[in-house]
Design an enzyme around this catalytic site. Structure first.
Site, mmCIF file in Angstrom:
data_model
loop_
_atom_site.group_PDB
_atom_site.id
_atom_site.type_symbol
_atom_site.label_atom_id
_atom_site.label_comp_id
_atom_site.label_asym_id
_atom_site.label_seq_id
_atom_site.Cartn_x
_atom_site.Cartn_y
_atom_site.Cartn_z
ATOM 1 N N SER A 138 -2.763 -21.055 4.026
ATOM 2 C CA SER A 138 -3.817 -20.477 4.860
ATOM 3 C C SER A 138 -5.161 -20.921 4.301
ATOM 4 O O SER A 138 -5.260 -21.282 3.120
ATOM 5 C CB SER A 138 -3.733 -18.950 4.808
ATOM 6 O OG SER A 138 -4.899 -18.371 5.356
ATOM 7 N N TYR A 157 -2.564 -10.689 -0.010
ATOM 8 C CA TYR A 157 -2.175 -11.845 0.820
ATOM 9 C C TYR A 157 -2.892 -13.117 0.338
ATOM 10 O O TYR A 157 -2.269 -14.162 0.157
ATOM 11 C CB TYR A 157 -2.510 -11.540 2.279
ATOM 12 C CG TYR A 157 -2.231 -12.655 3.252
ATOM 13 C CD1 TYR A 157 -0.929 -12.944 3.655
ATOM 14 C CD2 TYR A 157 -3.268 -13.423 3.792
ATOM 15 C CE1 TYR A 157 -0.661 -13.968 4.565
ATOM 16 C CE2 TYR A 157 -3.012 -14.441 4.703
ATOM 17 C CZ TYR A 157 -1.712 -14.700 5.081
ATOM 18 O OH TYR A 157 -1.451 -15.718 5.979
HETATM 19 P P1 NDP Z 1 4.392 -14.224 12.508
HETATM 20 O O1 NDP Z 1 4.263 -12.869 11.915
HETATM 21 O O2 NDP Z 1 4.072 -14.443 13.931
HETATM 22 O O3 NDP Z 1 5.869 -14.797 12.241
HETATM 23 C C1 NDP Z 1 6.396 -14.788 10.944
HETATM 24 C C2 NDP Z 1 7.856 -15.094 10.987
HETATM 25 O O4 NDP Z 1 8.354 -15.041 9.631
HETATM 26 C C3 NDP Z 1 8.637 -14.063 11.785
HETATM 27 O O5 NDP Z 1 9.688 -14.670 12.492
HETATM 28 C C4 NDP Z 1 9.180 -13.158 10.686
HETATM 29 O O6 NDP Z 1 10.357 -12.468 11.032
HETATM 30 C C5 NDP Z 1 9.450 -14.151 9.583
HETATM 31 N N1 NDP Z 1 9.561 -13.468 8.307
HETATM 32 C C6 NDP Z 1 8.644 -12.630 7.755
HETATM 33 N N2 NDP Z 1 9.139 -12.076 6.643
HETATM 34 C C7 NDP Z 1 10.386 -12.592 6.479
HETATM 35 C C8 NDP Z 1 11.391 -12.386 5.524
HETATM 36 N N3 NDP Z 1 11.240 -11.529 4.511
HETATM 37 N N4 NDP Z 1 12.546 -13.063 5.647
HETATM 38 C C9 NDP Z 1 12.730 -13.916 6.687
HETATM 39 N N5 NDP Z 1 11.811 -14.144 7.634
HETATM 40 C C10 NDP Z 1 10.648 -13.475 7.540
HETATM 41 O O7 NDP Z 1 3.467 -15.140 11.574
HETATM 42 P P2 NDP Z 1 2.759 -16.545 11.865
HETATM 43 O O8 NDP Z 1 3.625 -17.410 12.675
HETATM 44 O O9 NDP Z 1 1.376 -16.296 12.289
HETATM 45 O O10 NDP Z 1 2.679 -17.090 10.369
HETATM 46 C C11 NDP Z 1 3.435 -18.187 9.911
HETATM 47 C C12 NDP Z 1 2.791 -18.714 8.644
HETATM 48 O O11 NDP Z 1 1.443 -19.095 8.918
HETATM 49 C C13 NDP Z 1 2.713 -17.686 7.510
HETATM 50 O O12 NDP Z 1 2.968 -18.332 6.297
HETATM 51 C C14 NDP Z 1 1.267 -17.209 7.553
HETATM 52 O O13 NDP Z 1 0.837 -16.733 6.316
HETATM 53 C C15 NDP Z 1 0.582 -18.496 7.957
HETATM 54 N N6 NDP Z 1 -0.736 -18.316 8.547
HETATM 55 C C16 NDP Z 1 -0.890 -17.594 9.701
HETATM 56 C C17 NDP Z 1 -2.153 -17.414 10.248
HETATM 57 C C18 NDP Z 1 -2.372 -16.614 11.486
HETATM 58 O O14 NDP Z 1 -3.536 -16.274 11.768
HETATM 59 N N7 NDP Z 1 -1.353 -16.328 12.271
HETATM 60 C C19 NDP Z 1 -3.340 -18.007 9.617
HETATM 61 C C20 NDP Z 1 -3.057 -18.764 8.419
HETATM 62 C C21 NDP Z 1 -1.805 -18.899 7.920
HETATM 63 P P3 NDP Z 1 10.291 -10.881 11.443
HETATM 64 O O15 NDP Z 1 9.240 -10.767 12.509
HETATM 65 O O16 NDP Z 1 11.665 -10.634 11.914
HETATM 66 O O17 NDP Z 1 9.934 -10.158 10.180
#
Ligand code: NDP
Length: 244
Positions: free
Chosen positions: A136, A149
Site C-alpha cells: 500500500s 495496518y
Molecule cells: P478486500 O477486503 O476487498 O478483500 C480482501 C480479500 O482477502 C477477501 O477475499 C478476504 O476474505 C481475504 N482475506 C482477508 N483475510 C484473510 C485471511 N485471514 N485468510 C484468507 N483470506 C483472507 O481487500 P482489497 O481487495 O481492497 O485488498 C487487497 C490488498 O490490497 C490488501 O493487501 C490491501 O492491504 C491492499 N490495499 C488495498 C487498498 C484499498 O483501498 N482497497 C489500498 C492499498 C492496498 P474474507 O472477506 O472472506 O475475509
C-alpha cells in the site's frame, strides 16, 4: 498489454473479493492455472463458477497450522500474489494485542509462510519464479488510526527487499505494488466519510483514487517477463499522492 501465462501455475491469496478476485480472473484469462486462496467459501464457489478449473483453497491465513495443512503440499507454483490483508482501525493509544497480532499474522506472517512454501518448491524444481506482495502507499505515508495496518505494510517493504536478496540467486524475483485507496470493501471502509474522501481525493495530483484494474495490471506486469530485471522494488499505484 496482453500477457500470456500459459503453462504457468499461479497462487493468489485473498482471492475471494476485491483486488485478489480480479487478479485471479486476469491470470485465468491470460492462460494461467490458478490456485485461489481465501477465507469465505461462498466467494470461492462463485469464483469457481466464473473461472471453471481454478483450484479453490479455503483457509484462514492468520492460522499458521491450518495454512500449513492447506498449502504445505500445494505443488508447483510459478507465480505468487500475496494479496490477503485486513485493516482494523484503532487510535494508536488504543491498539490492542488482539488487533496487533491478528493484523501482523494475516498481513505479514502469512506472507513469510506462503512464500516459504512456494519459493522452496521453485528452488527444488530449479525453475524461475515471480512473487508480488500487495502492499500500500501507507508503507510510506501514514493516516490516523492506521498505525497497525501501516506498520504491517511498512514491514512488507523490507520483507520484499529481503526476499529479493535471498531468492534472487535462485532466479526468483520479488516486488510489491503500493496502491492508494481502491474502492473495494476495504477501500470503502476507509473512505466512508464523504468529506474525508473528497479531501483525500483532492490531495492526489490526478484527483482520483486507483481502480482495481490499475492495480491488477501492475501485478501482472511484475509477474511477467516484461519486468525480467526488476526485483526488490515496488510500483506506486497512487495517482501521484506521494509526489505531493
Ligand atoms: P478486500 O477486503 O476487498 O478483500 C480482501 C480479500 O482477502 C477477501 O477475499 C478476504 O476474505 C481475504 N482475506 C482477508 N483475510 C484473510 C485471511 N485471514 N485468510 C484468507 N483470506 C483472507 O481487500 P482489497 O481487495 O481492497 O485488498 C487487497 C490488498 O490490497 C490488501 O493487501 C490491501 O492491504 C491492499 N490495499 C488495498 C487498498 C484499498 O483501498 N482497497 C489500498 C492499498 C492496498 P474474507 O472477506 O472472506 O475475509
Amino acid at each position: 498489454m496482453q500477457l500470456n501465462f500459459s503453462g504457468l501455475r499461479a497462487l493468489v491469496t485473498g482471492a475471494g473479493k476485491g483486488i485478489g478476485r480480479d487478479t485471479v480472473k486476469a491470470l485465468y484469462a491470460s492462460g494461467a492455472r490458478v490456485v485461489a486462496v481465501s477465507r469465505t467459501d461462498s466467494d470461492l464457489v462463485s469464483l469457481s463458477k466464473e473461472c471453471p478449473g481454478i483450484e479453490p483453497v479455503c483457509v484462514d491465513l492468520g492460522d499458521w497450522e491450518a495454512t500449513e495443512r492447506a498449502l504445505g503440499a500445494v505443488g508447483p507454483v510459478d507465480l505468487l500474489v500475496n494479496n490477503a490483508a485486513i485493516l482494523l482501525p484503532q487510535p494508536f493509544l488504543e491498539v490492542t494485542k488482539e488487533v496487533f497480532d491478528r493484523s501482523f499474522n494475516v498481513n505479514l506472517r502469512s506472507v513469510f509462510q506462503v512464500s516459504q512454501i512456494v519459493a522452496q518448491g521453485m528452488i527444488n524444481r530449479g525453475v524461475p519464479g515471480s512473487i508480488v506482495n500487495v502492499s500500500s502507499m501507507v508503507a510510506h505515508v501514514t493516516f490516523p488510526n492506521l498505525s497497525t495496518y501501516c506498520s504491517t505494510k511498512g514491514a512488507m517493504t523490507m520483507l520484499t527487499k529481503a526476499m529479493a536478496l535471498e531468492l534472487g540467486p535462485h532466479k526468483i524475483r520479488v516486488n510489491s505494488v503500493n496502491p492508494t485507496v481502491v474502492l473495494t470493501n476495504m477501500g470503502k471502509m476507509v473512505s466512508a466519510d464523504p468529506e474525508f474522501s473528497r479531501k483525500l481525493k483532492e490531495r492526489h495530483p490526478l484527483r482520483k483514487f486507483a481502480e482495481v484494474d490499475d492495480v491488477v495490471n501492475s501485478i501482472l506486469f511484475l509477474l511477467s517477463d516484461q519486468s525480467a530485471s526488476t526485483s526488490g522494488s515496488g510500483i506506486l499505484v497512487d495517482a501521484g499522492y506521494l509526489a505531493s
